[in-house]
Design a protein around this motif. Structure first.
Motif, PDB file in Angstrom:
ATOM      1  N   LEU A  63       0.811  -1.214   0.000  1.00 14.52           N
ATOM      2  CA  LEU A  63       0.000   0.000   0.000  1.00 14.52           C
ATOM      3  C   LEU A  63       0.846   1.266   0.000  1.00 14.52           C
ATOM      4  N   ARG A  64       1.816   1.350   0.899  1.00 17.03           N
ATOM      5  CA  ARG A  64       2.579   2.593   1.028  1.00 17.03           C
ATOM      6  C   ARG A  64       3.337   2.920  -0.249  1.00 17.03           C
ATOM      7  N   GLU A  65       3.982   1.929  -0.845  1.00 15.87           N
ATOM      8  CA  GLU A  65       4.784   2.178  -2.030  1.00 15.87           C
ATOM      9  C   GLU A  65       3.913   2.630  -3.201  1.00 15.87           C
ATOM     10  N   VAL A  66       2.758   1.993  -3.378  1.00 13.92           N
ATOM     11  CA  VAL A  66       1.843   2.392  -4.446  1.00 13.92           C
ATOM     12  C   VAL A  66       1.293   3.791  -4.176  1.00 13.92           C
ATOM     13  N   SER A  67       0.934   4.071  -2.937  1.00 11.77           N
ATOM     14  CA  SER A  67       0.382   5.377  -2.581  1.00 11.77           C
ATOM     15  C   SER A  67       1.384   6.491  -2.838  1.00 11.77           C
ATOM     16  N   GLN A  68       2.643   6.277  -2.459  1.00  6.41           N
ATOM     17  CA  GLN A  68       3.664   7.292  -2.684  1.00  6.41           C
ATOM     18  C   GLN A  68       3.854   7.569  -4.168  1.00  6.41           C
ATOM     19  N   GLU A  69       3.795   6.528  -4.974  1.00  5.65           N
ATOM     20  CA  GLU A  69       3.931   6.704  -6.419  1.00  5.65           C
ATOM     21  C   GLU A  69       2.772   7.513  -6.989  1.00  5.65           C
ATOM     22  N   LEU A  70       1.593   7.414  -6.359  1.00  2.00           N
ATOM     23  CA  LEU A  70       0.402   8.144  -6.805  1.00  2.00           C
ATOM     24  C   LEU A  70       0.278   9.522  -6.155  1.00  2.00           C
ATOM     25  N   GLY A  71       1.256   9.918  -5.321  1.00  6.33           N
ATOM     26  CA  GLY A  71       1.190  11.204  -4.654  1.00  6.33           C
ATOM     27  C   GLY A  71       0.255  11.227  -3.468  1.00  6.33           C
ATOM     28  N   LEU A  72       0.136  10.086  -2.769  1.00  7.83           N
ATOM     29  CA  LEU A  72      -0.728   9.976  -1.600  1.00  7.83           C
ATOM     30  C   LEU A  72       0.108   9.786  -0.337  1.00  7.83           C
ATOM     31  N   LEU A  73      -0.436  10.211   0.794  1.00 10.55           N
ATOM     32  CA  LEU A  73       0.210  10.027   2.091  1.00 10.55           C
ATOM     33  C   LEU A  73      -0.545   8.954   2.873  1.00 10.55           C
ATOM     34  N   VAL A  74       0.210   8.091   3.553  1.00  9.98           N
ATOM     35  CA  VAL A  74      -0.386   6.973   4.287  1.00  9.98           C
ATOM     36  C   VAL A  74      -0.065   7.109   5.772  1.00  9.98           C
ATOM     37  N   GLN A  75      -1.090   7.005   6.621  1.00 10.82           N
ATOM     38  CA  GLN A  75      -0.910   7.135   8.069  1.00 10.82           C
ATOM     39  C   GLN A  75      -1.613   5.981   8.782  1.00 10.82           C
ATOM     40  N   TRP A  76      -0.905   5.382   9.728  1.00 15.58           N
ATOM     41  CA  TRP A  76      -1.495   4.334  10.553  1.00 15.58           C
ATOM     42  C   TRP A  76      -2.093   4.952  11.802  1.00 15.58           C
ATOM     43  N   GLN A  82      -6.622   1.359  11.992  1.00 17.72           N
ATOM     44  CA  GLN A  82      -6.941   1.482  10.576  1.00 17.72           C
ATOM     45  C   GLN A  82      -5.885   2.320   9.851  1.00 17.72           C
ATOM     46  N   VAL A  83      -5.844   2.138   8.542  1.00 22.16           N
ATOM     47  CA  VAL A  83      -4.973   2.925   7.681  1.00 22.16           C
ATOM     48  C   VAL A  83      -5.754   4.112   7.137  1.00 22.16           C
ATOM     49  N   GLN A  84      -5.143   5.298   7.181  1.00 24.64           N
ATOM     50  CA  GLN A  84      -5.770   6.494   6.640  1.00 24.64           C
ATOM     51  C   GLN A  84      -4.914   7.008   5.484  1.00 24.64           C
ATOM     52  N   ILE A  85      -5.547   7.268   4.348  1.00 24.43           N
ATOM     53  CA  ILE A  85      -4.855   7.729   3.153  1.00 24.43           C
ATOM     54  C   ILE A  85      -5.313   9.143   2.827  1.00 24.43           C
ATOM     55  N   TYR A  86      -4.352  10.030   2.535  1.00 26.25           N
ATOM     56  CA  TYR A  86      -4.655  11.427   2.241  1.00 26.25           C
ATOM     57  C   TYR A  86      -4.126  11.788   0.858  1.00 26.25           C
ATOM     58  N   LYS A  87      -4.922  12.570   0.127  1.00 24.13           N
ATOM     59  CA  LYS A  87      -4.517  13.113  -1.158  1.00 24.13           C
ATOM     60  C   LYS A  87      -4.475  14.628  -1.047  1.00 24.13           C
ATOM     61  N   PRO A  88      -3.326  15.203  -0.624  1.00 28.35           N
ATOM     62  CA  PRO A  88      -3.240  16.655  -0.486  1.00 28.35           C
ATOM     63  C   PRO A  88      -3.411  17.357  -1.840  1.00 28.35           C
ATOM     64  N   SER A  89      -4.025  18.519  -1.787  1.00 32.12           N
ATOM     65  CA  SER A  89      -4.191  19.364  -2.970  1.00 32.12           C
ATOM     66  C   SER A  89      -3.218  20.535  -2.857  1.00 32.12           C
ATOM     67  N   VAL A  90      -2.338  20.678  -3.851  1.00 35.97           N
ATOM     68  CA  VAL A  90      -1.310  21.714  -3.806  1.00 35.97           C
ATOM     69  C   VAL A  90      -1.517  22.684  -4.970  1.00 35.97           C
TER      70      VAL A  90
END
Length: 212
Positions: A63-76, A82-90
């Motif tokens: 999960l983390r490696e794929v998320s980083q490639e997609l520009g997502l942040l992963v937090q446990w 649970q795992v929380q995934i964030y897609k920041p808007s810049v």
């Protein structure tokens, strides 16, 4: 064991530009009951502490490696388990304030195309939204040459922390870089943020500056 599996792996049924190929990594010497696969995302090989594998006809990937490639942040989240995934808007604005030697005036304008050998004075403004409130984020902005080399960092320190407000956002203003465009091709301005519980910086935004 439950946490390790949840944090590192996620089942994805379909992802755009995701392709799977058979392979046999060393990981599977200890897990011969699992079928290994080779996964690429936009041409980049996905690797991790636990490599991708197939179980009962389903593909499981880190999960983390794929998320980083997609520009997502992963937090446990330990409390919620649970795992929380964030897609920041810049929103990043780039202004060139280079001196025009012909009339000795400063040009202030958004500019994306430059002549080789031109001097630049880039000023960066950025606003980051959709990140967790009441937290600090290690962020940086770098200028990368057409050869992929980092030629300038807009921060003096390696770690630069910005705290979110009640609106889950923060702003970065008046960052200045001076220099000369020496190479032909596309320079890239990258806004990066360090992922949760990771030493990796994730690219959240990119601006291309073309030198002709």
């Amino acid at each position: 064991m439950k946490r390790k599996v949840v944090v590192l792996l996620v089942l994805l049924l379909s992802i755009t530009a995701l392709s799977v190929y058979a392979a046999v990594p060393l990981f599977f010497e200890k897990h011969k009951d699992l079928e290994s696969v080779r996964v690429t995302l936009n041409g980049n090989l996905i690797t991790g502490d636990v490599p991708p594998f197939i179980i009962e006809g389903r593909t499981v990937i880190p999960l983390r490696e794929v998320s980083q490639e997609l520009g997502l942040l992963v937090q446990w989240n330990q409390k919620k388990d649970q795992v929380q995934i964030y897609k920041p808007s810049v929103n990043m604005v780039v202004i060139n304030e280079a001196l025009n030697r012909d009339n000795n005036k400063t040009i202030v304008e958004p500019q994306r195309t430059f002549k080789q050998g031109a001097e630049y004075q880039l000023v960066i403004y950025a606003e980051v939204d959709h990140v967790p409130t009441s937290q600090s984020f290690d962020s940086k902005i770098v200028l990368v040459s057409p050869k992929g080399e980092e030629v300038h960092s807009f921060f003096k320190n390696d770690s630069n922390y910005f705290s979110t407000n009640k609106n889950s956002s923060f702003k970065v203003r008046n960052l200045v870089a001076k220099g000369t465009f020496t190479e032909l091709g596309d320079y890239k301005l990258l806004f990066k943020m360090k992922d949760f519980d990771s030493s990796n910086y994730v690219t959240l935004a990119e601006k291309v500056l073309t030198v002709e």
